[in-house]
Design a protein around this motif. Sequence first.
Motif, short mmCIF file in Angstrom:
data_model
loop_
_atom_site.label_atom_id
_atom_site.label_comp_id
_atom_site.label_asym_id
_atom_site.label_seq_id
_atom_site.Cartn_x
_atom_site.Cartn_y
_atom_site.Cartn_z
N ALA A 224 -0.33 29.07 -22.16
CA ALA A 224 0.19 28.63 -23.47
C ALA A 224 0.19 27.11 -23.58
O ALA A 224 -0.06 26.55 -24.65
CB ALA A 224 1.60 29.18 -23.68
N ASP A 225 0.44 26.43 -22.45
CA ASP A 225 0.40 24.96 -22.43
C ASP A 225 -1.00 24.43 -22.75
O ASP A 225 -1.16 23.26 -23.13
CB ASP A 225 0.84 24.42 -21.06
N GLU A 226 -2.00 25.27 -22.56
CA GLU A 226 -3.39 24.86 -22.84
C GLU A 226 -3.80 25.21 -24.26
O GLU A 226 -4.98 25.11 -24.62
CB GLU A 226 -4.33 25.53 -21.83
N GLY A 227 -2.83 25.64 -25.07
CA GLY A 227 -3.12 25.90 -26.48
C GLY A 227 -3.55 27.33 -26.79
O GLY A 227 -4.10 27.60 -27.86
N ILE A 228 -3.31 28.24 -25.84
CA ILE A 228 -3.72 29.64 -26.03
C ILE A 228 -2.46 30.50 -26.21
O ILE A 228 -1.53 30.41 -25.41
CB ILE A 228 -4.52 30.14 -24.80
#
Length: 360
Positions: A224-228
């Motif tokens: 989620a931290d990677e934008g997913i």
Amino acid sequence: MKQEFARIAVKVGSNVLARRDGTLDVTRMSALVDQIAELHNAGVEIILISSGAVASGRSEIHPQKKLDSVDQRQLFSAVGQAKLINRYYELFREHGIPVGQVLTTKESFGTRRHYLNQKNCMTVMLENGVIPIVNENDTISVSELMFTDNDELSGLIASMMNTQALIILSNIDGIYNGSPADPQSSVIREIGHGKDLSNYIQTSKSSFGRGGMLTKTNIARKVADEGITVIIANGKRDNILVDLLQHPDETLCTRFIPSSEPVSSVKKWIAHSEGFAKGEIHINDCATRVLNSEKAVSILPVGITRIEGEFEKDDIVRIIDDQGNQMGVGKANCDSTQARETIGKHGKKAVVHYDYLYIE
């Protein structure tokens, strides 16, 4: 109907595909294939990360003598993987959808070249309408070289393939705010950045899988931290995949809200590379403070106190703060001998450049 996501990774856990006796639940598998086919036909690109090789092999082979856990896993998965992919092939063929098998190991993500080779392979498959079915190659992956489980693998795949969502299908409805067995507990529907879940997570593992809810949560956070967007849902619920995409608000699950900050593809690889680290770079108090600030900084020799281990240029190294805690990982800009020669010196080039540094 309009879909929320154009490309997704779907991870199906052992507990979704295995019956109580540990053998493969073909009915459940068929229902999931029907859903994936429906989404595929609606224009969603799907990468399937599927457990189930060991469960497939368990019903096929009855060893003459008692085997240790590694031998048993290798035997069952070798036989079971062939059976599993063949079953998927037949089920998807009924929908006119071609599938391809991708067997991988943790080491295959350890170098940037291998990483990009895998990415290219799956990109070509998706461009040609083929659904990649990914699993760890358990026949050659043992102990320390194994993924924690397919949750870890699915996080790497989602990140590598720049999916918009990773859906982890387990045998419970999501992350609960208490024990799932407690009638007072309910599913946490949304998890934002920095929310502390340590009081809620059950550390026990499921009956057939290798990883528990703690693993799922840690991986979900990183992805989620990677934008997913990451969704944890119950794979045994009817039509769960289609409902998650077409009726997201009404469908029970836990959704990790993605970061809005873009992350480069190299940093995505590095973020998941901690397991391949060859050495350690220990930094002083001043460098620790700067790295913990909002500034974008590289690791310079002047802030390094010592180098542990031997590594080559471009190897992954761990970054250790002045208290001995791991701060992150990065790609070394030089080998360990050159790094040691410059410890504490001013005016030297970065040992780990900011573009290749991931701070946890």
